[in-house]
Design a protein around this motif. Sequence first.
Motif, PDB file in Angstrom:
ATOM      1  N   LYS A  27      12.446  94.392  -1.900  1.00 34.13           N
ATOM      2  CA  LYS A  27      12.307  92.939  -1.993  1.00 34.13           C
ATOM      3  C   LYS A  27      11.150  92.549  -2.907  1.00 34.13           C
ATOM      4  CE  LYS A  27      11.755  88.720   0.503  1.00 34.13           C
ATOM      5  NZ  LYS A  27      11.653  87.972   1.692  1.00 34.13           N
ATOM      6  N   GLU A  38      19.816 103.695   8.802  1.00 33.06           N
ATOM      7  CA  GLU A  38      19.666 102.666   9.837  1.00 33.06           C
ATOM      8  C   GLU A  38      18.438 102.949  10.698  1.00 33.06           C
ATOM      9  OE1 GLU A  38      21.129  99.963   9.762  1.00 33.06           O
ATOM     10  OE2 GLU A  38      22.989 100.358   8.729  1.00 33.06           O
ATOM     11  N   SER A  42      20.163  98.265   7.249  1.00 30.58           N
ATOM     12  CA  SER A  42      20.584  96.909   7.624  1.00 30.58           C
ATOM     13  C   SER A  42      19.515  95.881   7.280  1.00 30.58           C
ATOM     14  CB  SER A  42      20.905  96.838   9.115  1.00 30.58           C
ATOM     15  OG  SER A  42      22.069  97.574   9.390  1.00 30.58           O
ATOM     16  N   GLU A  43      18.243  96.244   7.448  1.00 24.62           N
ATOM     17  CA  GLU A  43      17.150  95.335   7.095  1.00 24.62           C
ATOM     18  C   GLU A  43      17.163  95.034   5.600  1.00 24.62           C
ATOM     19  OE1 GLU A  43      14.098  92.742   7.442  1.00 24.62           O
ATOM     20  OE2 GLU A  43      15.233  93.647   9.077  1.00 24.62           O
ATOM     21  N   MET A  45      19.760  95.149   3.642  1.00 24.85           N
ATOM     22  CA  MET A  45      20.939  94.315   3.391  1.00 24.85           C
ATOM     23  C   MET A  45      20.669  92.859   3.754  1.00 24.85           C
ATOM     24  SD  MET A  45      23.125  96.466   2.123  1.00 24.85           S
ATOM     25  CE  MET A  45      24.716  95.684   2.269  1.00 24.85           C
ATOM     26  N   LYS A  46      19.943  92.624   4.872  1.00 24.63           N
ATOM     27  CA  LYS A  46      19.585  91.263   5.273  1.00 24.63           C
ATOM     28  C   LYS A  46      18.701  90.582   4.236  1.00 24.63           C
ATOM     29  CE  LYS A  46      19.662  92.170  10.226  1.00 24.63           C
ATOM     30  NZ  LYS A  46      18.812  92.336  11.416  1.00 24.63           N
ATOM     31  N   LEU A  47      17.925  91.389   3.503  1.00 29.24           N
ATOM     32  CA  LEU A  47      17.033  90.848   2.474  1.00 29.24           C
ATOM     33  C   LEU A  47      17.742  90.660   1.138  1.00 29.24           C
ATOM     34  CD1 LEU A  47      13.851  92.967   3.294  1.00 29.24           C
ATOM     35  CD2 LEU A  47      14.222  90.537   3.787  1.00 29.24           C
ATOM     36  N   GLY A  48      19.055  90.918   1.120  1.00 27.61           N
ATOM     37  CA  GLY A  48      19.845  90.682  -0.088  1.00 27.61           C
ATOM     38  C   GLY A  48      20.029  91.888  -0.986  1.00 27.61           C
TER      39      GLY A  48
END
Length: 80
Positions: A27, A38, A42-43, A45-48
């Motif tokens: 990020k 994991e 997933s974290e 992916m949540k940040l784009g």
Amino acid sequence: MLKTANLTSDDVSLVKLEPLEIPQRLKNNTIQAGHTWEPHLSEAMKLGENILFTSKQTPGLILDLIIFRGEIIRDRYCND
């Protein structure tokens, strides 16, 4: 993995990070890609972030390695 992107090991610089650091480093743009799992995947992916390569693309190949210098193995595990 590099070959599928038409890259060689000369095209990358490896940086040692903890898996939990990967999402924030991506990020903040302090790294361009990272290897993680994991729940850190997933974290990210949540940040784009996006998945560039997954082990699903290499069935039967395990991508994790443990490597030691030869003298470590010799000194700690050989009784010669």
